[in-house]
Design a protein around this motif. Structure first.
Motif, PDB file in Angstrom:
ATOM      1  N   ARG A 131       0.829  -1.194   0.000  1.00  0.00           N
ATOM      2  CA  ARG A 131       0.000   0.000   0.000  1.00  0.00           C
ATOM      3  C   ARG A 131       0.869   1.252   0.000  1.00  0.00           C
ATOM      4  N   TYR A 132       0.274   2.365  -0.440  1.00  0.00           N
ATOM      5  CA  TYR A 132       0.964   3.645  -0.390  1.00  0.00           C
ATOM      6  C   TYR A 132       0.653   4.360   0.924  1.00  0.00           C
ATOM      7  N   ARG A 133       1.361   5.452   1.149  1.00  0.00           N
ATOM      8  CA  ARG A 133       1.103   6.332   2.298  1.00  0.00           C
ATOM      9  C   ARG A 133       0.187   7.464   1.870  1.00  0.00           C
ATOM     10  N   TYR A 134      -0.540   8.026   2.830  1.00  0.00           N
ATOM     11  CA  TYR A 134      -1.473   9.116   2.553  1.00  0.00           C
ATOM     12  C   TYR A 134      -1.282  10.234   3.570  1.00  0.00           C
ATOM     13  N   ARG A 135      -1.518  11.473   3.105  1.00  0.00           N
ATOM     14  CA  ARG A 135      -1.634  12.630   3.982  1.00  0.00           C
ATOM     15  C   ARG A 135      -2.980  13.288   3.670  1.00  0.00           C
ATOM     16  N   LEU A 136      -3.743  13.565   4.705  1.00  0.00           N
ATOM     17  CA  LEU A 136      -5.075  14.144   4.540  1.00  0.00           C
ATOM     18  C   LEU A 136      -5.171  15.434   5.335  1.00  0.00           C
ATOM     19  N   TRP A 137      -5.747  16.464   4.704  1.00  0.00           N
ATOM     20  CA  TRP A 137      -6.008  17.738   5.363  1.00  0.00           C
ATOM     21  C   TRP A 137      -7.529  17.896   5.493  1.00  0.00           C
ATOM     22  N   LEU A 138      -8.034  18.028   6.737  1.00  0.00           N
ATOM     23  CA  LEU A 138      -9.464  18.152   6.979  1.00  0.00           C
ATOM     24  C   LEU A 138      -9.775  19.532   7.541  1.00  0.00           C
ATOM     25  N   GLU A 139     -10.763  20.203   6.920  1.00  0.00           N
ATOM     26  CA  GLU A 139     -11.191  21.523   7.398  1.00  0.00           C
ATOM     27  C   GLU A 139     -11.707  21.405   8.827  1.00  0.00           C
ATOM     28  N   LYS A 140     -11.293  22.335   9.721  1.00  0.00           N
ATOM     29  CA  LYS A 140     -11.480  22.135  11.155  1.00  0.00           C
ATOM     30  C   LYS A 140     -12.923  22.225  11.633  1.00  0.00           C
ATOM     31  N   THR A 141     -13.761  23.019  10.973  1.00  0.00           N
ATOM     32  CA  THR A 141     -15.131  23.171  11.471  1.00  0.00           C
ATOM     33  C   THR A 141     -16.058  22.082  10.969  1.00  0.00           C
ATOM     34  N   SER A 142     -15.763  21.509   9.793  1.00  0.00           N
ATOM     35  CA  SER A 142     -16.678  20.543   9.175  1.00  0.00           C
ATOM     36  C   SER A 142     -16.103  19.135   9.065  1.00  0.00           C
ATOM     37  N   LEU A 144     -14.368  18.358   6.432  1.00  0.00           N
ATOM     38  CA  LEU A 144     -14.315  18.136   4.987  1.00  0.00           C
ATOM     39  C   LEU A 144     -12.873  17.972   4.520  1.00  0.00           C
ATOM     40  N   LEU A 145     -12.644  17.009   3.638  1.00  0.00           N
ATOM     41  CA  LEU A 145     -11.322  16.827   3.036  1.00  0.00           C
ATOM     42  C   LEU A 145     -11.047  17.990   2.098  1.00  0.00           C
ATOM     43  N   VAL A 146      -9.953  18.729   2.342  1.00  0.00           N
ATOM     44  CA  VAL A 146      -9.633  19.890   1.513  1.00  0.00           C
ATOM     45  C   VAL A 146      -8.295  19.732   0.786  1.00  0.00           C
ATOM     46  N   LYS A 147      -7.537  18.704   1.163  1.00  0.00           N
ATOM     47  CA  LYS A 147      -6.269  18.464   0.490  1.00  0.00           C
ATOM     48  C   LYS A 147      -5.841  17.037   0.796  1.00  0.00           C
ATOM     49  N   SER A 148      -5.178  16.380  -0.147  1.00  0.00           N
ATOM     50  CA  SER A 148      -4.663  15.032   0.094  1.00  0.00           C
ATOM     51  C   SER A 148      -3.429  14.800  -0.751  1.00  0.00           C
ATOM     52  N   GLN A 149      -2.598  13.892  -0.278  1.00  0.00           N
ATOM     53  CA  GLN A 149      -1.426  13.453  -1.020  1.00  0.00           C
ATOM     54  C   GLN A 149      -1.308  11.938  -0.919  1.00  0.00           C
ATOM     55  N   VAL A 150      -0.857  11.321  -2.018  1.00  0.00           N
ATOM     56  CA  VAL A 150      -0.502   9.910  -2.024  1.00  0.00           C
ATOM     57  C   VAL A 150       1.007   9.838  -2.211  1.00  0.00           C
ATOM     58  N   LEU A 151       1.686   9.128  -1.304  1.00  0.00           N
ATOM     59  CA  LEU A 151       3.147   9.132  -1.300  1.00  0.00           C
ATOM     60  C   LEU A 151       3.716   7.723  -1.302  1.00  0.00           C
ATOM     61  N   THR A 152       4.927   7.592  -1.835  1.00  0.00           N
ATOM     62  CA  THR A 152       5.676   6.345  -1.720  1.00  0.00           C
ATOM     63  C   THR A 152       6.293   6.283  -0.326  1.00  0.00           C
ATOM     64  N   ASN A 153       6.899   5.150  -0.004  1.00  0.00           N
ATOM     65  CA  ASN A 153       7.526   4.999   1.312  1.00  0.00           C
ATOM     66  C   ASN A 153       8.744   5.906   1.499  1.00  0.00           C
ATOM     67  N   ASP A 154       9.316   6.425   0.386  1.00  0.00           N
ATOM     68  CA  ASP A 154      10.431   7.358   0.515  1.00  0.00           C
ATOM     69  C   ASP A 154       9.988   8.811   0.336  1.00  0.00           C
ATOM     70  N   ASP A 155       8.680   9.050   0.585  1.00  0.00           N
ATOM     71  CA  ASP A 155       8.115  10.408   0.632  1.00  0.00           C
ATOM     72  C   ASP A 155       7.999  11.089  -0.729  1.00  0.00           C
ATOM     73  N   LYS A 156       8.058  10.355  -1.814  1.00  0.00           N
ATOM     74  CA  LYS A 156       7.797  10.959  -3.121  1.00  0.00           C
ATOM     75  C   LYS A 156       6.293  11.088  -3.318  1.00  0.00           C
ATOM     76  N   VAL A 157       5.831  12.312  -3.636  1.00  0.00           N
ATOM     77  CA  VAL A 157       4.399  12.556  -3.820  1.00  0.00           C
ATOM     78  C   VAL A 157       3.989  12.102  -5.219  1.00  0.00           C
ATOM     79  N   LEU A 158       3.049  11.159  -5.285  1.00  0.00           N
ATOM     80  CA  LEU A 158       2.588  10.614  -6.559  1.00  0.00           C
ATOM     81  C   LEU A 158       1.340  11.331  -7.069  1.00  0.00           C
TER      82      LEU A 158
END
Length: 327
Positions: A131-142, A144-158
């Motif tokens: 599996r890949y790694r994920y970073r998720l940004w969620l808006e604080k009041t709701s 809601l997903l406002v940003k995401s990244q899918v990354l390799t294990n060596d932190d390359k953003v795909l």
């Protein structure tokens, strides 16, 4: 307000559908970058959404509950019957957090800001190499997903998804989600660059049975569209997904090999079963090594033709009607 990564992910599920908003987001994978304008609301028990392409060819997608329509200048109105996901990441976290927690470790990172909104940042790190790694940004009041990244294990953003403009509002008019009439879309198609030709009928599908002798633990089979002349099965762990397509190719010279666009891996190989050549394709958000291993675990067998009782065969000989032979 949640205090743990798991708590924020639980809130994210309902927020994806129940939050009303409009804005513009950018999506990139590999060298491909595109932007879309979106309006989304939950109204009268129904998810309503409109996505308008901001780059390249004109086009838009309108969702009204389970109905999905794609409007393109060269094709008019096409009903897709809910084959597309509802906005970024919408189906992922609705009711599938249990498997996600099992196969990914979630932790909170430092807060951030996205499109002028305060956001909580969550890291999802896989517990295996498939599996890949994920970073998720969620808006604080709701949530809601406002940003995401899918990354390799060596932190390359795909892959990246990010709102560049976002307004949380219930003030979205009904006209924003109106589906064009058949007449208006017919005129649109006529005025387009060219009319699409109807597809040729698919070749007859031989009766085959196949199975995977291996796939990453935690991935479950889910419904998938049936491609013409082939068979398909989709698998998901609640976050990542991949599909397996198998189709007969006869003597056609089909490309084989592996490629990756962003986080999406495509691996194609030929398999011979019972003197028949088939093209096996594995495509999805899994590492290349995993896609190859899935494809090489496929076993194809020809199904024996179903036997019919003699009486039924005799009746068929004397009472066959044109067009009356249905499987």
């Amino acid at each position: 307000m949640p205090t743990t990564a798991e708590g924020w992910l639980e809130q994210m599920g309902p927020a994806l559908n129940a939050t009303s908003y409009k804005g513009v987001f950018v999506y990139s994978r590999g060298d491909q970058v595109s932007s879309m304008r979106i309006a989304h609301r939950f109204h009268d028990g129904e998810v309503q959404e409109r996505l308008v392409m901001q780059d390249g060819d004109q086009g838009e997608i309108i969702r009204r509950g389970g109905r999905v329509f794609c409007i393109l200048p060269s094709r008019g109105r096409i009903q897709l019957d809910a084959m597309l996901p509802s906005g970024p990441f919408s189906e992922v976290f609705s009711d599938k957090m249990a498997p996600v927690r099992r196969w990914y470790a979630a932790r909170l990172l430092d807060d951030d800001r996205v499109a002028g909104h305060k956001a909580v940042v969550i890291a999802l790190n896989p517990k295996d190499i498939h599996r890949y790694r994920y970073r998720l940004w969620l808006e604080k009041t709701s949530g809601l997903l406002v940003k995401s990244q899918v990354l390799t294990n060596d932190d390359k953003v795909l892959e990246r998804f990010q709102f560049t403009m976002l307004e949380l509002t219930d003030d979205i008019p009904d006209s924003e989600f109106r589906i064009p009439s058949q007449e208006s879309t017919r005129k649109l198609a006529i005025s387009g660059a060219r009319q699409a030709q109807p597809p040729s009928p698919p070749p007859p599908m031989p009766q085959l049975t196949w199975k995977l002798s291996w796939h990453p633990e935690g991935f479950q089979a889910t419904p998938a569209p049936h491609p013409p002349g082939g068979q398909a099965v989709a698998f998901s762990d609640g976050l990542a997904s991949f599909s397996v397509f198998i189709a007969p190719v006869g003597n056609m010279d089909m490309p084989t090999g592996i490629s990756r666009i962003g986080a999406t891996t495509i691996f194609m190989s030929k398999v011979v079963a019972d003197d028949q050549r088939h093209l096996v394709t594995v495509v999805g958000e899994i590492p290349p090594e995993t896609a190859v291993k899935v494809a090489r675990s496929i076993r194809i067998e020809r199904q024996p033709a179903p036997e019919q009782p003699e009486k039924s065969a005799a009746k068929a000989d004397t009472a066959v009607m044109p067009g009356g032979d249905h499987d």
